[in-house]
Design an enzyme around this catalytic site. Structure first.
Site, PDB file in Angstrom:
ATOM      1  N   HIS A  49       0.850  -1.186   0.000  1.00 29.78           N
ATOM      2  CA  HIS A  49       0.000   0.000   0.000  1.00 29.78           C
ATOM      3  C   HIS A  49       0.892   1.244   0.000  1.00 29.78           C
ATOM      4  O   HIS A  49       2.106   1.144   0.146  1.00 29.78           O
ATOM      5  CB  HIS A  49      -0.920   0.011   1.232  1.00 29.78           C
ATOM      6  CG  HIS A  49      -0.189  -0.009   2.525  1.00 29.78           C
ATOM      7  ND1 HIS A  49      -0.172  -1.093   3.385  1.00 29.78           N
ATOM      8  CD2 HIS A  49       0.592   0.922   3.112  1.00 29.78           C
ATOM      9  CE1 HIS A  49       0.578  -0.827   4.422  1.00 29.78           C
ATOM     10  NE2 HIS A  49       1.059   0.400   4.286  1.00 29.78           N
TER      11      HIS A  49
HETATM   12  C1  T46 Z   1       3.226   0.670   6.755  1.00 27.89           C
HETATM   13  C2  T46 Z   1       3.981  -0.593   6.927  1.00 27.89           C
HETATM   14  C3  T46 Z   1       5.463  -0.371   6.937  1.00 27.89           C
HETATM   15  C4  T46 Z   1      -3.318  -0.599  14.097  1.00 27.89           C
HETATM   16  O1  T46 Z   1      -4.363  -0.816  14.768  1.00 27.89           O
HETATM   17  N1  T46 Z   1      -2.528   0.467  14.413  1.00 27.89           N
HETATM   18  C5  T46 Z   1      -1.403   0.745  13.718  1.00 27.89           C
HETATM   19  O2  T46 Z   1      -0.709   1.727  14.055  1.00 27.89           O
HETATM   20  C6  T46 Z   1      -1.023  -0.109  12.621  1.00 27.89           C
HETATM   21  C7  T46 Z   1       0.248   0.177  11.818  1.00 27.89           C
HETATM   22  C8  T46 Z   1      -1.821  -1.164  12.328  1.00 27.89           C
HETATM   23  N2  T46 Z   1      -2.948  -1.410  13.058  1.00 27.89           N
HETATM   24  C9  T46 Z   1      -3.763  -2.598  12.748  1.00 27.89           C
HETATM   25  C10 T46 Z   1      -4.469  -2.534  11.405  1.00 27.89           C
HETATM   26  C11 T46 Z   1      -4.518  -3.970  10.974  1.00 27.89           C
HETATM   27  O3  T46 Z   1      -5.654  -4.591  11.517  1.00 27.89           O
HETATM   28  O4  T46 Z   1      -2.887  -3.715  12.672  1.00 27.89           O
HETATM   29  C12 T46 Z   1      -3.290  -4.596  11.633  1.00 27.89           C
HETATM   30  C13 T46 Z   1      -2.148  -4.838  10.657  1.00 27.89           C
HETATM   31  O5  T46 Z   1      -1.862  -3.626   9.944  1.00 27.89           O
HETATM   32  P1  T46 Z   1      -1.414  -3.609   8.405  1.00 27.89           P
HETATM   33  O6  T46 Z   1      -2.063  -4.726   7.696  1.00 27.89           O
HETATM   34  O7  T46 Z   1      -1.648  -2.232   7.872  1.00 27.89           O
HETATM   35  O8  T46 Z   1       0.163  -3.886   8.552  1.00 27.89           O
HETATM   36  P2  T46 Z   1       1.285  -3.854   7.412  1.00 27.89           P
HETATM   37  O9  T46 Z   1       2.466  -4.549   7.978  1.00 27.89           O
HETATM   38  O10 T46 Z   1       0.777  -4.335   6.110  1.00 27.89           O
HETATM   39  O11 T46 Z   1       1.645  -2.281   7.217  1.00 27.89           O
HETATM   40  C14 T46 Z   1       2.195  -1.545   8.284  1.00 27.89           C
HETATM   41  C15 T46 Z   1       1.526  -0.174   8.400  1.00 27.89           C
HETATM   42  O12 T46 Z   1       0.113  -0.347   8.486  1.00 27.89           O
HETATM   43  C16 T46 Z   1       1.829   0.732   7.237  1.00 27.89           C
HETATM   44  O13 T46 Z   1       1.469   2.064   7.563  1.00 27.89           O
HETATM   45  O14 T46 Z   1       3.686   1.582   6.089  1.00 27.89           O
HETATM   46  O15 T46 Z   1       3.591  -1.360   8.083  1.00 27.89           O
END
Ligand code: T46
Length: 140
Positions: A49
Site C-alpha cells: 500500500h
Molecule cells: C506501513 C507498513 C510499513 C493498528 O491498529 N494500528 C497501527 O498503528 C497499525 C500500523 C496497524 N494497526 C492494525 C491494522 C490492521 O488490523 O494492525 C493490523 C495490521 O496492519 P497492516 O495490515 O496495515 O500492517 P502492514 O504490515 O501491512 O503495514 C504496516 C503499516 O500499516 C503501514 O502504515 O507503512 O507497516
C-alpha cells in the site's frame, strides 16, 4: 526516488551498543506513533500500500527484511539488515516488505496516529495519486 537512508550514530562501549533517534534532529518529522512487526511468517509480504500523507522511518532492529519501494515511476529494492540504519519514507511511496528473517523485528516511527483513511491499497488508485502529485509539483 524520494526515500532516504539514515545511518544513525551508535554509542558503543564494552556493555554493547545504543542508538538514539530524536524527532526533527535525526529524522524530519515529529513522532506520533511507534509500532513494530515481528514473527512474520516465512514467504509472506506485508505493506502493499501507500500513504496519502504519512511519513515514516523503518528500522530493522533485529534480523533483516527487504523493502520494495515504488513512487509510481520507478521501483527500488532496499535491504534492511542493520539496527543503526533507517529508511525514511515520505508520503506517496508504495511499499512492500518481504523476505523477513525469522528473527526480524521491524520498528516503525510514524508522523501521524493510525488512520485507515490515509491508506491507498489499490495499485491503480496509487498510480493516479502519484500522477496527480507530480502534476501538482510541476505547477508549484
Ligand atoms: C506501513 C507498513 C510499513 C493498528 O491498529 N494500528 C497501527 O498503528 C497499525 C500500523 C496497524 N494497526 C492494525 C491494522 C490492521 O488490523 O494492525 C493490523 C495490521 O496492519 P497492516 O495490515 O496495515 O500492517 P502492514 O504490515 O501491512 O503495514 C504496516 C503499516 O500499516 C503501514 O502504515 O507503512 O507497516
Amino acid at each position: 526516488m524520494e526515500y532516504k537512508k539514515h545511518l544513525f550514530q551508535t554509542h558503543g562501549d564494552d556493555r554493547g551498543m545504543l542508538v538514539a533517534i530524536e524527532q526533527l534532529n535525526d529524522i524530519p518529522f515529529e513522532i506520533k506513533r511507534i509500532y513494530y512487526i515481528y514473527n512474520t511468517q516465512n514467504g509472506l509480504s506485508r505493506g502493499i500500500h501507500a500513504h496519502k500523507t504519512l511519513e515514516q522511518l523503518l528500522i530493522c532492529v533485529n534480523g533483516s527484511c527487504k523493502l520494495l519501494l515504488d513512487n509510481g515511476y520507478e521501483k527500488e529494492t532496499v535491504l534492511l539488515d542493520q539496527p543503526h540504519e533507517g529508511v525514511y519514507l515520505p508520503k506517496g511511496i508504495w511499499r512492500e516488505m518481504y523476505d523477513f528473517s525469522p528473527d526480524a523485528v521491524l520498528l516503525v516511527l510514524a508522523s501521524e496516529l493510525y488512520d485507515e483513511a490515509d491508506y491507498i491499497r489499490n495499485y491503480d488508485a496509487f498510480l493516479a495519486f502519484a500522477k496527480e502529485e507530480k502534476t501538482h509539483e510541476g505547477s508549484v
